[in-house]
Design a protein around this motif. Structure first.
Motif, PDB file in Angstrom:
ATOM      1  N   VAL A 155     -22.575  10.406 -13.887  1.00 41.06           N
ATOM      2  CA  VAL A 155     -21.321  10.100 -13.209  1.00 41.06           C
ATOM      3  C   VAL A 155     -21.123  11.115 -12.093  1.00 41.06           C
ATOM      4  N   LEU A 156     -21.084  10.637 -10.855  1.00 46.64           N
ATOM      5  CA  LEU A 156     -21.031  11.505  -9.676  1.00 46.64           C
ATOM      6  C   LEU A 156     -19.733  11.243  -8.926  1.00 46.64           C
ATOM      7  N   GLU A 157     -18.841  12.229  -8.920  1.00 45.99           N
ATOM      8  CA  GLU A 157     -17.565  12.082  -8.228  1.00 45.99           C
ATOM      9  C   GLU A 157     -17.665  12.580  -6.784  1.00 45.99           C
ATOM     10  N   ASP A 158     -16.880  11.959  -5.891  1.00 47.00           N
ATOM     11  CA  ASP A 158     -16.844  12.361  -4.485  1.00 47.00           C
ATOM     12  C   ASP A 158     -18.259  12.504  -3.924  1.00 47.00           C
ATOM     13  N   VAL A 159     -19.036  11.448  -4.074  1.00 47.64           N
ATOM     14  CA  VAL A 159     -20.451  11.524  -3.706  1.00 47.64           C
ATOM     15  C   VAL A 159     -20.634  11.776  -2.212  1.00 47.64           C
ATOM     16  N   HIS A 160     -19.620  11.462  -1.396  1.00 46.04           N
ATOM     17  CA  HIS A 160     -19.717  11.726   0.040  1.00 46.04           C
ATOM     18  C   HIS A 160     -19.700  13.223   0.340  1.00 46.04           C
ATOM     19  N   CYS A 161     -19.294  14.032  -0.643  1.00 44.51           N
ATOM     20  CA  CYS A 161     -19.284  15.483  -0.456  1.00 44.51           C
ATOM     21  C   CYS A 161     -20.499  16.160  -1.093  1.00 44.51           C
ATOM     22  N   VAL A 162     -21.339  15.384  -1.759  1.00 42.57           N
ATOM     23  CA  VAL A 162     -22.473  15.944  -2.499  1.00 42.57           C
ATOM     24  C   VAL A 162     -23.565  16.392  -1.531  1.00 42.57           C
ATOM     25  N   ASP A 163     -24.246  17.484  -1.885  1.00 45.81           N
ATOM     26  CA  ASP A 163     -25.310  18.023  -1.037  1.00 45.81           C
ATOM     27  C   ASP A 163     -26.476  17.047  -0.934  1.00 45.81           C
ATOM     28  N   ASP A 164     -27.171  17.092   0.205  1.00 45.64           N
ATOM     29  CA  ASP A 164     -28.266  16.159   0.472  1.00 45.64           C
ATOM     30  C   ASP A 164     -29.421  16.324  -0.514  1.00 45.64           C
ATOM     31  N   PRO A 217     -33.799   3.781 -19.315  1.00 46.47           N
ATOM     32  CA  PRO A 217     -32.348   3.536 -19.464  1.00 46.47           C
ATOM     33  C   PRO A 217     -31.527   4.578 -18.709  1.00 46.47           C
ATOM     34  N   LEU A 218     -31.539   4.481 -17.385  1.00 49.44           N
ATOM     35  CA  LEU A 218     -30.872   5.448 -16.515  1.00 49.44           C
ATOM     36  C   LEU A 218     -29.965   4.721 -15.532  1.00 49.44           C
ATOM     37  N   VAL A 219     -28.697   5.154 -15.458  1.00 49.86           N
ATOM     38  CA  VAL A 219     -27.739   4.577 -14.520  1.00 49.86           C
ATOM     39  C   VAL A 219     -27.003   5.714 -13.825  1.00 49.86           C
ATOM     40  N   ALA A 220     -26.855   5.619 -12.507  1.00 54.28           N
ATOM     41  CA  ALA A 220     -26.037   6.557 -11.746  1.00 54.28           C
ATOM     42  C   ALA A 220     -24.775   5.827 -11.308  1.00 54.28           C
ATOM     43  N   PHE A 221     -23.622   6.360 -11.682  1.00 46.98           N
ATOM     44  CA  PHE A 221     -22.325   5.769 -11.318  1.00 46.98           C
ATOM     45  C   PHE A 221     -21.671   6.705 -10.321  1.00 46.98           C
ATOM     46  N   ALA A 222     -21.662   6.320  -9.047  1.00 45.19           N
ATOM     47  CA  ALA A 222     -21.217   7.202  -7.969  1.00 45.19           C
ATOM     48  C   ALA A 222     -19.875   6.732  -7.413  1.00 45.19           C
ATOM     49  N   LEU A 223     -18.933   7.655  -7.288  1.00 43.74           N
ATOM     50  CA  LEU A 223     -17.612   7.372  -6.740  1.00 43.74           C
ATOM     51  C   LEU A 223     -17.473   8.087  -5.402  1.00 43.74           C
ATOM     52  N   GLY A 224     -17.069   7.364  -4.368  1.00 42.30           N
ATOM     53  CA  GLY A 224     -16.899   8.021  -3.081  1.00 42.30           C
ATOM     54  C   GLY A 224     -16.853   7.040  -1.936  1.00 42.30           C
ATOM     55  N   HIS A 225     -16.804   7.587  -0.720  1.00 42.30           N
ATOM     56  CA  HIS A 225     -16.684   6.760   0.480  1.00 42.30           C
ATOM     57  C   HIS A 225     -18.036   6.279   0.988  1.00 42.30           C
ATOM     58  N   THR A 234     -21.356   4.426   1.362  1.00 46.33           N
ATOM     59  CA  THR A 234     -21.851   3.133   0.857  1.00 46.33           C
ATOM     60  C   THR A 234     -23.317   2.887   1.213  1.00 46.33           C
ATOM     61  N   ARG A 235     -23.950   3.838   1.888  1.00 45.87           N
ATOM     62  CA  ARG A 235     -25.320   3.602   2.363  1.00 45.87           C
ATOM     63  C   ARG A 235     -26.369   4.286   1.495  1.00 45.87           C
ATOM     64  N   LEU A 236     -25.963   4.940   0.427  1.00 44.01           N
ATOM     65  CA  LEU A 236     -26.900   5.711  -0.382  1.00 44.01           C
ATOM     66  C   LEU A 236     -27.839   4.807  -1.173  1.00 44.01           C
ATOM     67  N   TRP A 237     -29.066   5.269  -1.299  1.00 44.16           N
ATOM     68  CA  TRP A 237     -30.045   4.645  -2.183  1.00 44.16           C
ATOM     69  C   TRP A 237     -30.233   3.156  -1.883  1.00 44.16           C
ATOM     70  N   GLY A 238     -30.288   2.829  -0.593  1.00 43.56           N
ATOM     71  CA  GLY A 238     -30.384   1.436  -0.170  1.00 43.56           C
ATOM     72  C   GLY A 238     -31.621   0.719  -0.670  1.00 43.56           C
ATOM     73  N   GLU A 239     -32.695   1.466  -0.969  1.00 50.22           N
ATOM     74  CA  GLU A 239     -33.933   0.831  -1.423  1.00 50.22           C
ATOM     75  C   GLU A 239     -33.954   0.646  -2.939  1.00 50.22           C
ATOM     76  N   ARG A 240     -32.913   1.093  -3.615  1.00 48.14           N
ATOM     77  CA  ARG A 240     -32.852   0.970  -5.073  1.00 48.14           C
ATOM     78  C   ARG A 240     -31.986  -0.236  -5.458  1.00 48.14           C
ATOM     79  N   ASP A 241     -31.914  -0.495  -6.726  1.00 51.90           N
ATOM     80  CA  ASP A 241     -31.120  -1.614  -7.228  1.00 51.90           C
ATOM     81  C   ASP A 241     -29.667  -1.160  -7.338  1.00 51.90           C
ATOM     82  N   VAL A 242     -28.933  -1.275  -6.226  1.00 51.38           N
ATOM     83  CA  VAL A 242     -27.573  -0.743  -6.140  1.00 51.38           C
ATOM     84  C   VAL A 242     -26.554  -1.875  -6.185  1.00 51.38           C
TER      85      VAL A 242
END
Length: 289
Positions: free
Chosen positions: A97-106, A123-131, A133-141
């Motif tokens: 669970v990743l909060e404020d993902v727009h502030c997270v380091d590259d 069995p891995l899921v990333a749940f990202a909250l933030g502004h 919307t372009r992250l991980w575009g090549e993954r199943d988002v």
């Protein structure tokens, strides 16, 4: 953006139930125990690499072998990160669970991307909250966009704050200006309760006017806290602002009462009180001062 690998380090600490201020051996012991509990063998090089991710520097001899080459260093840290996550996934499903993902380091963003790619069948899921919307575009988002607050709910909130005696035209004006932004509406209502009028047309401008009305020592405290980011630590804020600890503690209580900051339930550093800006715009406005 936060410091390199800071989010990855926070994920590790949460999983290991450790704090940055704990003795190095205690943190490394928790890491080894975690691997042992999951039935995995952890070699000293991996321990050294993960200790580097945790911000322990050259706690172990192997850490010195990372060298100065940034690409090689990242590759080694990526390998250790993936090894740790693979073990966790073997033990059971993992939810990051990743909060404020727009502030997270590259760097941490890249580690998450690597995990989603390499461990995509685990069995891995990333749940990202933030502004962002372009992250991980090549993954199943799966993107879930939050809708603005409805007009009906906005009116209900305004009436609850302003009371039954509030005039409907005033409520309608505030709701229209907020445009469904809950934080903006809260700040407009807070301003209105004081009897003040404001022509602020954005959340940032009304926050700035609110901070400008504070006492000088309160503004200085918030400016110092903003240097650390959305989260800060009382000892550091006191040192940076030139405030005594008793005065800093009193200021923290006052500013928490004003709902500008709040104290975290748990601190990243043992023995340090951690404070959090109630909204990132409050931090941004303080930093711009």
């Amino acid at each position: 953006k936060s410091a390199p690998f800071s989010m990855a380090a926070a994920v590790l600490r949460d999983a290991l139930s450790i704090h940055a201020g704990q003795p190095v051996e205690g943190q490394l012991g928790a890491l080894r125990e975690r691997f042992d509990a999951n039935g995995a063998t952890l070699d000293e090089e991996t321990v050294a690499l993960i200790s580097h991710l945790l911000g322990l520097g050259s706690a172990l001899p192997h850490a010195a072998s990372l060298g100065a080459d940034a690409k090689l260093r990242f590759s080694a840290l990526r390998r250790a990160w993936l090894e740790w996550l693979a073990v966790e996934c073997e033990a059971g499903p993992v939810l990051l669970v990743l909060e404020d993902v727009h502030c997270v380091d590259d760097e941490s963003i890249q580690l998450i991307d690597a995990a989603l790619h390499v461990l995509g069948n685990r069995p891995l899921v990333a749940f990202a909250l933030g502004h962002e919307t372009r992250l991980w575009g090549e993954r199943d988002v799966l993107h879930i966009a939050l809708r603005p607050m409805s007009t009906e709910a906005s009116f209900e909130l305004a009436r609850a704050v302003l009371g039954d005696q509030a005039e409907e035209p005033l409520i309608a004006e505030l709701v229209a200006r907020a445009g469904g932004n809950v934080f903006f509406l809260e700040e407009l209502l807070r301003h209105s309760v004081t009897g003040a009028t404001s022509s602020a047309d954005t959340p940032l401008t009304i926050v700035q006017s609110r901070l400008e009305a504070l006492a000088p020592e309160e503004r200085r405290f918030l400016r110092a806290a903003s240097v650390f980011g959305v989260r800060a630590w009382l000892g550091g804020v006191a040192a940076l602002s030139g405030t005594s600890m008793p005065d800093a503690e009193a200021l923290l209580e006052d500013l928490a009462g004003a709902e500008l900051v709040q104290e975290a339930l748990a601190s990243r550093f043992t023995g340090e009180r951690e404070l959090v800006f109630r909204h990132e715009l409050l931090r941004d406005a303080a930093y711009e001062m």
